[in-house]
Scaffold this motif. Structure first.
Motif, PDB file in Angstrom:
ATOM      1  N   HIS A 246       0.847  -1.201   0.000  1.00 15.80           N
ATOM      2  CA  HIS A 246       0.000   0.000   0.000  1.00 15.80           C
ATOM      3  C   HIS A 246       0.886   1.256   0.000  1.00 15.80           C
ATOM      4  N   GLU A 247       1.836   1.260   0.943  1.00  9.47           N
ATOM      5  CA  GLU A 247       2.655   2.457   1.136  1.00  9.47           C
ATOM      6  C   GLU A 247       3.614   2.688  -0.027  1.00  9.47           C
TER       7      GLU A 247
ATOM      8  N   ASN B  16      -8.938   3.706   5.312  1.00 10.07           N
ATOM      9  CA  ASN B  16      -8.097   4.761   4.753  1.00 10.07           C
ATOM     10  C   ASN B  16      -8.858   5.681   3.807  1.00 10.07           C
TER      11      ASN B  16
HETATM   12 ZN   LIG Z   1      -2.325   5.189   2.293  1.00  6.48          ZN
END
Ligand SMILES: [Zn+2]
Length: 381
Positions: free
Chosen positions: A68-69, A159
């Motif tokens: 994700h990051e 998120n």
């Molecule tokens: Zn994120």
């Protein structure tokens, strides 16, 4: 290494990667929760197998967070924004960017790419779990697959909540930016929305707590509180950036600072310099007048009174190569971003010939921020 940098984990795709200590807590929590719920969905294994499956699941989940990051970081790099580091922490991670997106469209894609990866991973794990199930794989493996799918789904959706610094808040910011054309106001708006989201989470957590779900409620309230702090920080830093727009290092530095010779004792220095002067940081010069380091109250405090007469200033000064240096024409905001991770508010201002022409201290910085917020009241609210 400062506490802020976390545990270094090498480089991935060219980005320095590190983990905040809270990741260890998270890894343990995930292992524990998976190991203790697996017996109900896939009964018949030994305790050791459940813990092993729990640890494997937690590890794959951390890899999902990293995916994700890293996606945020890769999309930002493609948009020409410097990515300083990628750090895993409590809520997933942070890609520290060296600048802002240039257009709302870029801001949107940098923000949206991370949750998109989490949601895609949720689908991949769900597909694998049901495929493995159909092929007759061990129930425990299938259960871990479904768990990974579920947590990635929750992470993706969480998120997307529309408040900065969550990704959904950054997406909201991109929309506000495109609509109103103001990069700063849109960032402030998104951070304020983050506060609202945080209050809602805290209220829901407290409600759950009162209704009897003690752990779940406390956890949600805690996440809400964490988000509240982060949203406030975000708003402050946007406002600070805005109020300091156009301010250079030369505008705030103390020019031609008094220097101290490295060859005198700490005792001499205190008597001859510190007591008769209002400064607390001094560049240290060698006999040729070349600046070799910086001495501040912090280093002096480290010298015991009985050693002051025999300790030389050059022996306790911070060596020049460990002091942040900056050019006079650089924007102050860029310097603040460089100083933030070190936790030290001091920098030597060096001209293109390598001469020290000034010094920036925390009081110089505080003063300009305070003065600017008085001069521009619209931004201090
Ligand atoms: Zn994120």
């Amino acid at each position: 290494m400062t506490a802020d940098e976390g545990i270094p984990l090498g480089r991935v795709a060219g980005f320095p990667l590190s983990a905040h200590w809270s990741v260890l807590v998270i890894a343990w929590l995930f292992t524990w929760s998976l190991a203790t719920t697996l017996p109900t969905v896939a009964p018949g294994y030994g305790a050791r197998t459940y813990w092993l499956a729990g640890a494997c699941g937690a590890l794959i989940l951390l890899a999902s967070l990293l995916a994700h990051e890293l996606t945020h970081a890769l999309v930002a790099r493609r948009a020409g924004i410097e990515v300083r580091s990628v750090k895993l922490w409590l809520f997933g991670g942070i890609a520290r960017l060296g600048g802002d997106a240039k257009t709302p469209r870029e801001a949107f894609w940098i923000a949206a790419s991370g949750p998109a990866v989490s949601l895609a991973l949720a689908a991949v794990f769900a597909g694998s779990a049901s495929g493995l199930d159909a092929l007759g794989a061990a129930p425990i493996v299938v259960a871990v697959g479904w768990w990974l799918s579920g947590i990635n789904l929750i992470l993706g959706l969480f998120n997307l909540l529309p408040g900065a610094p969550l990704d959904g808040g950054r997406i909201l910011r991109a929309f506000l930016w495109r609509r109103h054309g103001d990069a700063v106001r849109s960032a402030v708006g998104a951070a304020r929305a983050g506060r609202v989201v945080a209050y809602v989470l805290i209220a829901m957590g407290l409600l759950e707590f009162l209704l009897g779900s003690i752990v779940g409620g406390a956890w949600m309230a805690f996440i809400g509180w964490f988000l509240l702090v982060a949203a406030r920080d975000e708003e402050m830093s946007v406002l600070t950036r805005q109020s300091l727009a156009g301010v250079t290092v030369a505008d705030v530095m103390t020019p031609r600072p008094h220097t101290a010779p490295g060859g005198i004792s700490v005792e001499d220095f205190i008597q001859r310099y510190l007591l008769g002067d209002r400064h607390s940081s001094y560049p240290v010069a060698n006999p040729d007048g070349v600046i070799t380091g910086l001495i501040t109250l912090k280093e002096l405090r480290g010298v015991a009174p009985e050693h002051r007469a025999t300790t030389m200033i050059r022996d306790v000064a911070v060596p020049r190569d460990q002091v942040t240096t900056v050019a006079p024409h650089e924007p102050l905001v860029a310097l603040l971003e460089r100083l933030a991770p070190t936790g030290d508010g001091r920098a030597l201002v060096v001209d293109p010939d390598g001469r020290v022409v000034g010094i920036v201290t925390p009081s110089d910085i505080t003063r300009v921020i305070d003065v600017r917020s008085i001069a521009m009241p619209a931004f201090s609210r």
